[in-house]
Design a protein around this motif. Structure first.
Motif, short mmCIF file in Angstrom:
data_model
loop_
_atom_site.label_atom_id
_atom_site.label_comp_id
_atom_site.label_asym_id
_atom_site.label_seq_id
_atom_site.Cartn_x
_atom_site.Cartn_y
_atom_site.Cartn_z
N GLN A 86 -6.35 0.33 5.82
CA GLN A 86 -6.17 -0.05 7.22
C GLN A 86 -4.78 0.34 7.69
O GLN A 86 -3.83 0.36 6.91
N GLU A 87 -4.68 0.62 8.99
CA GLU A 87 -3.39 1.01 9.56
C GLU A 87 -2.39 -0.13 9.46
O GLU A 87 -2.73 -1.29 9.70
N GLY A 88 -1.17 0.24 9.09
CA GLY A 88 -0.08 -0.72 8.99
C GLY A 88 1.10 -0.26 9.82
O GLY A 88 0.93 0.40 10.84
N GLU A 89 2.28 -0.56 9.32
CA GLU A 89 3.50 -0.29 10.08
C GLU A 89 3.72 1.20 10.32
O GLU A 89 3.41 2.05 9.48
N LEU A 90 4.29 1.48 11.48
CA LEU A 90 4.74 2.84 11.80
C LEU A 90 6.14 2.97 11.25
O LEU A 90 6.95 2.05 11.34
N LEU A 91 6.42 4.11 10.66
CA LEU A 91 7.75 4.33 10.10
C LEU A 91 8.09 5.81 10.14
O LEU A 91 7.27 6.65 10.51
N THR A 92 9.29 6.11 9.74
CA THR A 92 9.76 7.49 9.67
C THR A 92 10.18 7.74 8.23
O THR A 92 10.94 6.96 7.65
N ALA A 93 9.65 8.81 7.64
CA ALA A 93 10.01 9.19 6.28
C ALA A 93 10.50 10.63 6.29
O ALA A 93 9.81 11.51 6.79
N PHE A 94 11.68 10.85 5.75
CA PHE A 94 12.28 12.18 5.72
C PHE A 94 12.34 12.79 7.13
O PHE A 94 12.11 13.99 7.31
N GLY A 95 12.60 11.94 8.13
CA GLY A 95 12.72 12.40 9.50
C GLY A 95 11.39 12.71 10.17
O GLY A 95 11.36 13.28 11.25
N TYR A 96 10.27 12.31 9.55
CA TYR A 96 8.95 12.64 10.09
C TYR A 96 8.20 11.34 10.41
O TYR A 96 8.20 10.41 9.59
N PRO A 97 7.54 11.26 11.57
CA PRO A 97 6.80 10.04 11.92
C PRO A 97 5.59 9.85 11.01
O PRO A 97 4.74 10.74 10.88
N CYS A 98 5.52 8.68 10.36
CA CYS A 98 4.45 8.37 9.41
C CYS A 98 3.90 6.98 9.68
O CYS A 98 4.36 6.28 10.57
N GLN A 99 2.93 6.61 8.87
CA GLN A 99 2.36 5.27 8.97
C GLN A 99 1.95 4.80 7.57
O GLN A 99 1.44 5.58 6.77
N ARG A 100 2.18 3.52 7.33
CA ARG A 100 1.74 2.92 6.07
C ARG A 100 0.30 2.44 6.26
O ARG A 100 -0.03 1.79 7.25
N LEU A 101 -0.56 2.78 5.31
CA LEU A 101 -1.93 2.29 5.27
C LEU A 101 -2.06 1.39 4.05
O LEU A 101 -1.46 1.67 3.00
N THR A 102 -2.83 0.31 4.17
CA THR A 102 -2.97 -0.63 3.06
C THR A 102 -4.44 -0.98 2.82
O THR A 102 -5.27 -0.90 3.72
N VAL A 103 -4.71 -1.40 1.59
CA VAL A 103 -6.05 -1.82 1.19
C VAL A 103 -5.93 -2.82 0.05
O VAL A 103 -4.96 -2.76 -0.72
N ARG A 104 -6.90 -3.70 -0.08
CA ARG A 104 -6.99 -4.59 -1.24
C ARG A 104 -7.99 -3.98 -2.21
O ARG A 104 -9.09 -3.58 -1.82
N VAL A 105 -7.61 -3.90 -3.48
CA VAL A 105 -8.50 -3.35 -4.51
C VAL A 105 -9.71 -4.26 -4.63
O VAL A 105 -9.58 -5.48 -4.77
N LEU A 106 -10.87 -3.66 -4.57
CA LEU A 106 -12.13 -4.40 -4.65
C LEU A 106 -12.70 -4.37 -6.06
O LEU A 106 -12.48 -3.40 -6.80
N GLU A 107 -13.47 -5.36 -6.41
CA GLU A 107 -14.12 -5.42 -7.72
C GLU A 107 -14.99 -4.19 -7.97
O GLU A 107 -15.05 -3.67 -9.07
N THR A 108 -15.66 -3.69 -6.94
CA THR A 108 -16.56 -2.56 -7.12
C THR A 108 -15.80 -1.33 -7.61
O THR A 108 -16.34 -0.53 -8.38
N LEU A 109 -14.55 -1.16 -7.21
CA LEU A 109 -13.76 -0.01 -7.67
C LEU A 109 -13.28 -0.20 -9.10
O LEU A 109 -12.99 0.77 -9.78
N ARG A 110 -13.21 -1.41 -9.59
CA ARG A 110 -12.73 -1.67 -10.95
C ARG A 110 -13.75 -1.21 -12.00
O ARG A 110 -13.46 -1.16 -13.17
N ARG A 111 -14.96 -0.87 -11.60
CA ARG A 111 -15.99 -0.47 -12.56
C ARG A 111 -15.87 0.98 -12.96
O ARG A 111 -16.53 1.41 -13.89
N PHE A 112 -15.08 1.75 -12.28
CA PHE A 112 -14.99 3.18 -12.57
C PHE A 112 -14.05 3.45 -13.72
O PHE A 112 -13.16 2.79 -14.01
#
Length: 170
Positions: free
Chosen positions: A144-170
């Motif tokens: 999901q979209e999170g904070e807007l930020l600048t990295a190395f002088g370039y406009p970026c955005q942090r995206l976040t997610v919670r690890v789900l149990e279904t992904l732990r099976r891989f």
């Protein structure tokens, strides 16, 4: 030994199995990963070969790097941090895109974290054509979209997610 037999379990060829199963790179593969990153540096603001190489070596020593092979070459690579719970780098060779390599790498990396861990990645902002593919991938996995930020002088955005149990099976 088990790595060599994965293709037998899947009824596949060794080359196809390498494209399907992410694993840690050998030390001799680190230069190929650096070369892949350099080929894609337009997608990584602030990329500097020496700094990337040093960080990659440290991450590999901590077992925070995974690769997928195709015909003996690095098809894709992901690097992450268990300490900061971040995806730091994800790249797929141009010839191997649109074959699920990035998805398999992301699933494998996410499965390295406990369920409910909040992971993040810094990528391009919405509307930036350089980041369209990356944002689609991350959003497909629930980032999901999170904070807007600048990295190395370039406009970026942090995206976040919670690890789900279904992904732990891989």
């Amino acid at each position: 030994m088990a790595k060599k037999a994965e293709h037998l379990l899947q009824g596949s060829t060794p080359q196809r199995a390498g494209l399907m199963f992410p694993g840690p790179p050998g030390p001799e593969e680190l230069p190929a990963i650096v070369n892949l990153a350099e080929e894609m540096k337009e997608y990584f603001p602030g990329f500097e070969r020496g700094g990337f190489q040093a960080a990659l070596k440290e991450k590999a020593a901590r077992q925070e790097v995974l690769v997928i092979h195709h015909h003996g070459n690095i098809a894709g690579c992901i690097a992450y941090s268990r300490e900061t719970c971040e995806i730091d780098f994800l790249a797929v060779a141009a010839a191997c895109r649109k074959h699920g390599v990035a998805s398999r790498l992301l699933i494998a990396a996410m499965s390295e974290f406990p369920v409910a861990t909040e992971l993040s990645v810094v990528t391009y902002r919405a509307g930036d054509p350089l980041g369209a593919g990356a944002r689609r991938l991350y959003q497909k996995f629930g980032f999901q979209e999170g904070e807007l930020l600048t990295a190395f002088g370039y406009p970026c955005q942090r995206l976040t997610v919670r690890v789900l149990e279904t992904l732990r099976r891989f």
